[in-house]
Write a protein that holds these residues in place. Structure first.
Motif, PDB file in Angstrom:
ATOM      1  N   LEU A 323      20.814   6.865  36.982  1.00 45.43           N
ATOM      2  CA  LEU A 323      20.591   5.428  36.211  1.00 45.43           C
ATOM      3  C   LEU A 323      19.505   4.493  36.045  1.00 45.43           C
ATOM      4  CD1 LEU A 323      21.824   4.549  32.905  1.00 45.43           C
ATOM      5  CD2 LEU A 323      23.228   3.182  34.508  1.00 45.43           C
ATOM      6  N   TYR A 324      19.279   3.987  37.359  1.00 41.94           N
ATOM      7  CA  TYR A 324      18.509   3.344  37.764  1.00 41.94           C
ATOM      8  C   TYR A 324      17.786   3.742  38.891  1.00 41.94           C
ATOM      9  CZ  TYR A 324      22.093   0.424  36.424  1.00 41.94           C
ATOM     10  OH  TYR A 324      23.022  -0.034  36.233  1.00 41.94           O
ATOM     11  N   HIS A 325      17.378   5.177  38.788  1.00 40.27           N
ATOM     12  CA  HIS A 325      15.609   4.961  39.355  1.00 40.27           C
ATOM     13  C   HIS A 325      14.402   5.160  38.748  1.00 40.27           C
ATOM     14  CE1 HIS A 325      16.474   9.325  37.597  1.00 40.27           C
ATOM     15  NE2 HIS A 325      14.704   9.800  37.938  1.00 40.27           N
ATOM     16  N   HIS A 326      13.628   5.171  37.622  1.00 40.78           N
ATOM     17  CA  HIS A 326      12.680   4.337  36.852  1.00 40.78           C
ATOM     18  C   HIS A 326      12.154   3.321  37.217  1.00 40.78           C
ATOM     19  CE1 HIS A 326      11.198   8.906  36.417  1.00 40.78           C
ATOM     20  NE2 HIS A 326      12.164   9.192  36.306  1.00 40.78           N
ATOM     21  N   GLU A 327      13.549   2.634  37.294  1.00 38.71           N
ATOM     22  CA  GLU A 327      13.320   1.240  37.313  1.00 38.71           C
ATOM     23  C   GLU A 327      12.410   0.290  38.523  1.00 38.71           C
ATOM     24  OE1 GLU A 327      16.576   1.048  34.454  1.00 38.71           O
ATOM     25  OE2 GLU A 327      14.664  -0.943  34.362  1.00 38.71           O
ATOM     26  N   ARG A 328      11.826  -0.595  37.925  1.00 41.30           N
ATOM     27  CA  ARG A 328      10.459  -0.484  38.665  1.00 41.30           C
ATOM     28  C   ARG A 328      11.247  -2.353  39.246  1.00 41.30           C
ATOM     29  NH1 ARG A 328       4.750   1.640  37.823  1.00 41.30           N
ATOM     30  NH2 ARG A 328       4.468  -1.091  37.966  1.00 41.30           N
ATOM     31  N   TRP A 329      10.041  -2.457  40.457  1.00 43.52           N
ATOM     32  CA  TRP A 329      10.676  -3.670  41.408  1.00 43.52           C
ATOM     33  C   TRP A 329       9.725  -4.962  40.402  1.00 43.52           C
ATOM     34  CZ3 TRP A 329      13.344  -5.176  45.462  1.00 43.52           C
ATOM     35  CH2 TRP A 329      13.061  -6.737  45.901  1.00 43.52           C
ATOM     36  N   ASP A 330       8.785  -4.873  39.567  1.00 44.68           N
ATOM     37  CA  ASP A 330       8.502  -5.577  38.453  1.00 44.68           C
ATOM     38  C   ASP A 330       9.215  -5.953  37.526  1.00 44.68           C
ATOM     39  OD1 ASP A 330       5.527  -4.792  37.399  1.00 44.68           O
ATOM     40  OD2 ASP A 330       7.660  -3.579  37.222  1.00 44.68           O
ATOM     41  N   GLY A 331      10.257  -5.425  37.152  1.00 43.64           N
ATOM     42  CA  GLY A 331      11.061  -4.891  35.625  1.00 43.64           C
ATOM     43  C   GLY A 331      10.869  -4.424  34.621  1.00 43.64           C
ATOM     44  N   THR A 332       9.571  -3.823  34.254  1.00 42.47           N
ATOM     45  CA  THR A 332       8.914  -2.951  33.119  1.00 42.47           C
ATOM     46  C   THR A 332       9.148  -1.304  33.671  1.00 42.47           C
ATOM     47  OG1 THR A 332       6.429  -2.214  34.493  1.00 42.47           O
ATOM     48  CG2 THR A 332       7.216  -4.516  33.754  1.00 42.47           C
ATOM     49  N   GLY A 333      10.184  -1.619  34.478  1.00 41.30           N
ATOM     50  CA  GLY A 333      10.675  -0.735  34.280  1.00 41.30           C
ATOM     51  C   GLY A 333      12.066   0.434  32.904  1.00 41.30           C
ATOM     52  N   TYR A 334      12.291   2.033  32.519  1.00 36.36           N
ATOM     53  CA  TYR A 334      12.973   2.183  31.968  1.00 36.36           C
ATOM     54  C   TYR A 334      14.362   2.558  32.508  1.00 36.36           C
ATOM     55  CZ  TYR A 334      11.291   6.788  32.280  1.00 36.36           C
ATOM     56  OH  TYR A 334      10.563   8.269  33.415  1.00 36.36           O
ATOM     57  N   ASN A 335      15.714   2.643  31.945  1.00 44.32           N
ATOM     58  CA  ASN A 335      15.861   2.084  30.503  1.00 44.32           C
ATOM     59  C   ASN A 335      16.213   0.532  30.752  1.00 44.32           C
ATOM     60  OD1 ASN A 335      14.945   4.701  29.343  1.00 44.32           O
ATOM     61  ND2 ASN A 335      17.606   5.076  29.385  1.00 44.32           N
ATOM     62  N   GLN A 336      17.103   0.066  31.804  1.00 45.87           N
ATOM     63  CA  GLN A 336      17.748  -0.729  31.813  1.00 45.87           C
ATOM     64  C   GLN A 336      16.520  -2.588  31.686  1.00 45.87           C
ATOM     65  OE1 GLN A 336      21.097  -1.240  30.740  1.00 45.87           O
ATOM     66  NE2 GLN A 336      21.226   0.874  30.648  1.00 45.87           N
ATOM     67  N   LEU A 338      15.942  -3.847  34.853  1.00 45.30           N
ATOM     68  CA  LEU A 338      16.220  -4.267  36.242  1.00 45.30           C
ATOM     69  C   LEU A 338      15.109  -4.836  37.114  1.00 45.30           C
ATOM     70  CD1 LEU A 338      19.653  -2.263  37.024  1.00 45.30           C
ATOM     71  CD2 LEU A 338      19.543  -4.345  35.302  1.00 45.30           C
ATOM     72  N   LYS A 339      14.694  -5.557  37.302  1.00 43.53           N
ATOM     73  CA  LYS A 339      14.053  -6.367  38.771  1.00 43.53           C
ATOM     74  C   LYS A 339      14.803  -6.505  39.732  1.00 43.53           C
ATOM     75  CE  LYS A 339      10.100 -10.113  38.356  1.00 43.53           C
ATOM     76  NZ  LYS A 339       9.943 -11.445  37.789  1.00 43.53           N
ATOM     77  N   GLY A 340      13.576  -6.018  40.795  1.00 46.00           N
ATOM     78  CA  GLY A 340      13.674  -7.283  42.067  1.00 46.00           C
ATOM     79  C   GLY A 340      15.589  -6.126  42.688  1.00 46.00           C
ATOM     80  N   GLU A 341      15.853  -7.224  43.496  1.00 37.21           N
ATOM     81  CA  GLU A 341      16.659  -6.104  44.654  1.00 37.21           C
ATOM     82  C   GLU A 341      17.988  -6.617  43.376  1.00 37.21           C
ATOM     83  OE1 GLU A 341      16.307  -8.121  48.950  1.00 37.21           O
ATOM     84  OE2 GLU A 341      17.639  -9.169  47.715  1.00 37.21           O
ATOM     85  N   ASP A 342      18.065  -6.375  41.900  1.00 37.85           N
ATOM     86  CA  ASP A 342      18.992  -6.191  40.882  1.00 37.85           C
ATOM     87  C   ASP A 342      19.559  -4.964  40.593  1.00 37.85           C
ATOM     88  OD1 ASP A 342      19.223  -8.947  40.618  1.00 37.85           O
ATOM     89  OD2 ASP A 342      18.681  -8.641  38.447  1.00 37.85           O
ATOM     90  N   ILE A 343      17.788  -3.572  41.008  1.00 38.88           N
ATOM     91  CA  ILE A 343      18.382  -2.263  40.898  1.00 38.88           C
ATOM     92  C   ILE A 343      19.294  -2.214  42.605  1.00 38.88           C
ATOM     93  CG2 ILE A 343      16.449  -0.825  41.455  1.00 38.88           C
ATOM     94  CD1 ILE A 343      14.195  -1.910  40.218  1.00 38.88           C
ATOM     95  N   PRO A 344      19.842  -1.098  42.472  1.00 37.39           N
ATOM     96  CA  PRO A 344      20.991  -0.945  43.724  1.00 37.39           C
ATOM     97  C   PRO A 344      20.570  -0.301  44.361  1.00 37.39           C
ATOM     98  CG  PRO A 344      22.065  -0.340  41.549  1.00 37.39           C
ATOM     99  CD  PRO A 344      20.809  -0.519  41.052  1.00 37.39           C
TER     100      PRO A 344
END
Length: 411
Positions: A323-336, A338-344
């Protein structure tokens, strides 16, 4: 002629005694429990010391990451001063000739320390310890030197035959294997306790994943399967590196979890049509919507498994990764977003590995990058990765590249 025959007979008898001793010691290592391992190594060093009539036998580990070495085991004959406490965190660059000899897989053999040049750094280290003769045999793991087993003669000089040197080389390599095996086993004791409680649940989970992967295997080409296996191997390696660096969230259980969960990171791509997934040209805005939706689909697929096993650690990790492997550290990823350590953490690891593998391999829209070009491209992806993880990835990039090449060739 009789004297020559007797000499040969004596030599063969000595070789047989040494062979029997080493076989006995190695068999002891294989059958020793973790709690008794240090005691058994100490006993083995003592037996070697008595056999070779030397005054000190010891084991050193090389820590090339921190450029130091450590004396980990030592036996001393009666009346000989122990040196182990004085030989911790010894800088490797103090004795480059010594270290380079071992790295090349060769033995450091000095029959007479007094014959070394006056300005020799090795002589400057050995003479204050009253060492007259020395043999230091590298512990090799393939082509990699992990440390050495040393034999000091203080009271009198000592020479070694080629047979003795080779036999001790074989012993040192086997000792390294035993040390590594017990180190890993000791690190897994706590994980084994947890795994024992969940053994049935884990078996059910693994069987469910196998069935899922088997159903999906026919839906994509071979390169997709190879990508999955490389992401699995590289994610497991990187998690192990984090464990070695004492990351607070990484345990042996976590490493095993990511080994099982990482292959499912792109399971949601079953929903993406081949015309989009394999398209050689740039995707349209609408096609990108379909492509990005694979993380949602992957999350839903694994959510179904999670419903069956709501307390399962591994399914939870696989769900987070998909669900989260395309999130980015700066919060500009998808789909949620998520930013920083909010990403597992597991998803942040797979993000780095997934991008690296994608860059290194041929895709319909791009050629394969070299390792160096892939690293340059990733450095330019500002805000994409956890900076602490990415810095560690760069520190260990040579290990990553070697693992990639090995896995790529294997498939």
């Amino acid at each position: 002629m009789a004297t020559s025959h007797e000499s040969l007979t004596l030599q063969l008898q000595q070789q047989e005694r040494l062979h029997h001793l080493l076989s006995s010691l190695l068999n002891r290592f294989l059958t020793t429990e973790i709690a008794d391992f240090k005691k058994r190594v100490d006993q083995s060093l003592a037996e070697l010391g008595h056999y070779f009539a030397v005054d000190r036998v010891y084991v050193f580990d090389y820590d090339f990451t921190n450029q130091v070495c450590h004396n980990t085991f030592e036996w001393c004959a009666e009346g000989i001063t122990a040196e182990m406490d004085n030989l911790q965190d010894v800088p490797i660059d103090v004795l480059p000739e010594w270290v380079n000899t071992h790295v090349a897989g060769e033995t450091m053999y000095i029959p007479r320390v007094v014959d070394l040049p006056e300005g020799s750094a090795v002589r400057a280290i050995l003479e204050p310890q009253a060492i007259q003769s020395l043999l230091a045999v590298p512990m090799m793991q393939g082509k990699s030197c992990q440390g050495f087993v040393g034999f000091d003669s203080v009271v009198s000089e000592r020479t070694y035959t080629e047979y003795e040197q080779q036999a001790l080389q074989d012993f040192s390599n086997a000792l390294l294997g035993a040390v590594e095996r017990h180190r890993i086993e000791a690190g897994r004791e706590e994980a084994q306790r947890v795994l024992a409680e969940r053994e049935k649940e884990l078996i059910d989970y693994q069987e469910g994943l196998v069935r899922t992967l088997l159903r999906l295997s026919a839906l994509r080409n071979n390169e997709t399967g190879n990508h999955i296996e490389r992401v699995q191997d590289l994610s497991t390696l990187f998690a192990t590196i984090l464990y070695d660096h004492h990351h607070p969230e990484v345990s042996p259980l976590f490493i095993e979890g990511i080994r099982l969960a990482a292959p499912l990171h792109d399971i949601g791509k079953i929903s993406v049509p081949d015309a989009i997934l394999l398209k050689a040209n740039q995707l349209s805005d609408q096609e990108w919507v379909f492509m990005r939706d694979h993380v949602r689909v992957g999350g839903e697929v694994l959510k179904d498994l999670q419903t069956q096993f709501p307390q399962n650690y591994f399914i939870q990790m696989a769900y987070h990764i998909a669900l989260y492997h395309h999130e980015r550290w700066d919060g500009t990823g998808y789909n949620q977003g998520l930013k920083g350590e909010d990403i597992p953490l597991a998803a942040r690891i797979v993000t780095i590995i997934d991008v690296y593998d994608a860059l290194r391999t041929v895709r319909p829209y791009k050629p394969a990058y070299t390792h160096e070009d892939a690293i340059l491209a990733m450095r330019d992806m500002e805000g994409a990765f956890d900076p602490t993880l990415f810095e560690l990835f760069l520190v260990h990039q040579e290990e990553i590249a070697i693992m990639f090449d090995q896995t790529f060739k294997a498939h």
